[in-house]
Design a protein around this motif. Structure first.
Motif, PDB file in Angstrom:
ATOM      1  N   UNK A 118       0.848  -1.188   0.000  1.00 48.02           N
ATOM      2  CA  UNK A 118       0.000   0.000   0.000  1.00 48.02           C
ATOM      3  C   UNK A 118       0.888   1.244   0.000  1.00 48.02           C
ATOM      4  N   UNK A 119       0.276   2.374  -0.310  1.00 46.35           N
ATOM      5  CA  UNK A 119       1.013   3.637  -0.250  1.00 46.35           C
ATOM      6  C   UNK A 119       1.541   3.855   1.167  1.00 46.35           C
ATOM      7  N   UNK A 120       0.715   3.599   2.173  1.00 46.15           N
ATOM      8  CA  UNK A 120       1.128   3.780   3.568  1.00 46.15           C
ATOM      9  C   UNK A 120       2.347   2.923   3.898  1.00 46.15           C
ATOM     10  N   UNK A 121       2.349   1.680   3.463  1.00 50.17           N
ATOM     11  CA  UNK A 121       3.471   0.785   3.744  1.00 50.17           C
ATOM     12  C   UNK A 121       4.747   1.260   3.040  1.00 50.17           C
ATOM     13  N   UNK A 122       4.613   1.740   1.818  1.00 48.89           N
ATOM     14  CA  UNK A 122       5.776   2.247   1.094  1.00 48.89           C
ATOM     15  C   UNK A 122       6.349   3.476   1.791  1.00 48.89           C
ATOM     16  N   UNK A 123       5.485   4.369   2.258  1.00 51.39           N
ATOM     17  CA  UNK A 123       5.950   5.554   2.980  1.00 51.39           C
ATOM     18  C   UNK A 123       6.678   5.164   4.265  1.00 51.39           C
ATOM     19  N   UNK A 124       6.103   4.223   4.998  1.00 52.62           N
ATOM     20  CA  UNK A 124       6.726   3.773   6.242  1.00 52.62           C
ATOM     21  C   UNK A 124       8.084   3.138   5.960  1.00 52.62           C
ATOM     22  N   UNK A 125       8.140   2.324   4.915  1.00 54.91           N
ATOM     23  CA  UNK A 125       9.387   1.665   4.512  1.00 54.91           C
ATOM     24  C   UNK A 125      10.476   2.693   4.208  1.00 54.91           C
ATOM     25  N   UNK A 126      10.090   3.842   3.688  1.00 59.61           N
ATOM     26  CA  UNK A 126      11.042   4.893   3.327  1.00 59.61           C
ATOM     27  C   UNK A 126      11.223   5.942   4.429  1.00 59.61           C
ATOM     28  N   UNK A 127      10.591   5.713   5.582  1.00 66.41           N
ATOM     29  CA  UNK A 127      10.724   6.640   6.693  1.00 66.41           C
ATOM     30  C   UNK A 127      10.000   7.954   6.480  1.00 66.41           C
ATOM     31  N   UNK A 128       8.905   7.915   5.722  1.00 61.97           N
ATOM     32  CA  UNK A 128       8.183   9.134   5.367  1.00 61.97           C
ATOM     33  C   UNK A 128       6.734   9.134   5.862  1.00 61.97           C
ATOM     34  N   UNK A 172      -6.732   7.452   2.167  1.00 59.47           N
ATOM     35  CA  UNK A 172      -6.512   6.584   1.001  1.00 59.47           C
ATOM     36  C   UNK A 172      -5.164   5.877   1.039  1.00 59.47           C
ATOM     37  N   UNK A 173      -4.206   6.408   1.789  1.00 57.18           N
ATOM     38  CA  UNK A 173      -2.876   5.787   1.838  1.00 57.18           C
ATOM     39  C   UNK A 173      -2.953   4.333   2.269  1.00 57.18           C
ATOM     40  N   UNK A 174      -3.864   4.009   3.175  1.00 61.70           N
ATOM     41  CA  UNK A 174      -4.000   2.636   3.688  1.00 61.70           C
ATOM     42  C   UNK A 174      -4.697   1.702   2.700  1.00 61.70           C
ATOM     43  N   UNK A 175      -5.487   2.261   1.782  1.00 63.92           N
ATOM     44  CA  UNK A 175      -6.303   1.412   0.912  1.00 63.92           C
ATOM     45  C   UNK A 175      -5.800   1.308  -0.524  1.00 63.92           C
ATOM     46  N   UNK A 176      -4.973   2.254  -0.949  1.00 66.21           N
ATOM     47  CA  UNK A 176      -4.471   2.214  -2.325  1.00 66.21           C
ATOM     48  C   UNK A 176      -3.304   1.234  -2.403  1.00 66.21           C
ATOM     49  N   UNK A 177      -3.508   0.174  -3.178  1.00 68.93           N
ATOM     50  CA  UNK A 177      -2.480  -0.851  -3.386  1.00 68.93           C
ATOM     51  C   UNK A 177      -1.769  -0.528  -4.700  1.00 68.93           C
ATOM     52  N   UNK A 178      -0.457  -0.464  -4.638  1.00 67.73           N
ATOM     53  CA  UNK A 178       0.315  -0.123  -5.826  1.00 67.73           C
ATOM     54  C   UNK A 178       0.376  -1.292  -6.805  1.00 67.73           C
ATOM     55  N   UNK A 179       0.397  -0.922  -8.084  1.00 72.59           N
ATOM     56  CA  UNK A 179       0.507  -1.900  -9.178  1.00 72.59           C
ATOM     57  C   UNK A 179       1.782  -1.610  -9.951  1.00 72.59           C
ATOM     58  N   UNK A 180       2.277  -2.593 -10.695  1.00 79.28           N
ATOM     59  CA  UNK A 180       3.490  -2.338 -11.476  1.00 79.28           C
ATOM     60  C   UNK A 180       3.337  -1.100 -12.359  1.00 79.28           C
ATOM     61  N   UNK A 181       4.381  -0.305 -12.412  1.00 80.24           N
ATOM     62  CA  UNK A 181       4.486   0.899 -13.239  1.00 80.24           C
ATOM     63  C   UNK A 181       3.671   2.082 -12.726  1.00 80.24           C
ATOM     64  N   UNK A 182       3.100   1.988 -11.512  1.00 82.06           N
ATOM     65  CA  UNK A 182       2.441   3.147 -10.919  1.00 82.06           C
ATOM     66  C   UNK A 182       3.474   4.240 -10.695  1.00 82.06           C
ATOM     67  N   UNK A 183       2.990   5.489 -10.673  1.00 84.73           N
ATOM     68  CA  UNK A 183       3.867   6.624 -10.445  1.00 84.73           C
ATOM     69  C   UNK A 183       3.430   7.355  -9.180  1.00 84.73           C
ATOM     70  N   UNK A 184       4.395   7.624  -8.304  1.00 83.32           N
ATOM     71  CA  UNK A 184       4.148   8.376  -7.081  1.00 83.32           C
ATOM     72  C   UNK A 184       5.042   9.606  -7.060  1.00 83.32           C
ATOM     73  N   UNK A 185       4.476  10.699  -6.602  1.00 81.70           N
ATOM     74  CA  UNK A 185       5.255  11.891  -6.284  1.00 81.70           C
ATOM     75  C   UNK A 185       5.007  12.115  -4.800  1.00 81.70           C
ATOM     76  N   UNK A 186       6.063  12.137  -4.031  1.00 82.41           N
ATOM     77  CA  UNK A 186       5.965  12.320  -2.574  1.00 82.41           C
ATOM     78  C   UNK A 186       6.625  13.649  -2.242  1.00 82.41           C
TER      79      UNK A 186
END
Length: 66
Positions: free
Chosen positions: A17-27, A45-59
């Motif tokens: 999820x977006x939330x997990x990716x942010x936590x993994x990166x310390x953000x 939405x961070x907890x519910x949006x599951x990333x798919x291959x080739x998704x794009x994020x701007x943090x």
């Protein structure tokens, strides 16, 4: 799985999820805005949006100062 984070290719696990990716990166703190495939996400939405291959994020993180 490959995604793009702030214009750079990044590897992550399937089903993250977006939330997990942010936590993994310390953000996971306050002052963060996340755009997912050109759409700004709410914090809820961070907890519910599951990333798919080739998704794009701007943090973006806001930094205070004087």
């Amino acid at each position: 799985m490959k995604v793009t984070v702030n214009g750079k290719a990044a590897d992550t696990v399937d089903g993250v999820t977006v939330a997990a990716l942010l936590k993994e990166r310390g953000l996971a703190g306050a002052g963060i805005v996340v755009e997912h495939n050109n759409t700004i996400l709410t914090r809820d939405e961070w907890e519910t949006v599951v990333l798919k291959p080739h998704d794009m994020l701007e943090i973006i993180s806001f930094v205070g100062g004087g």
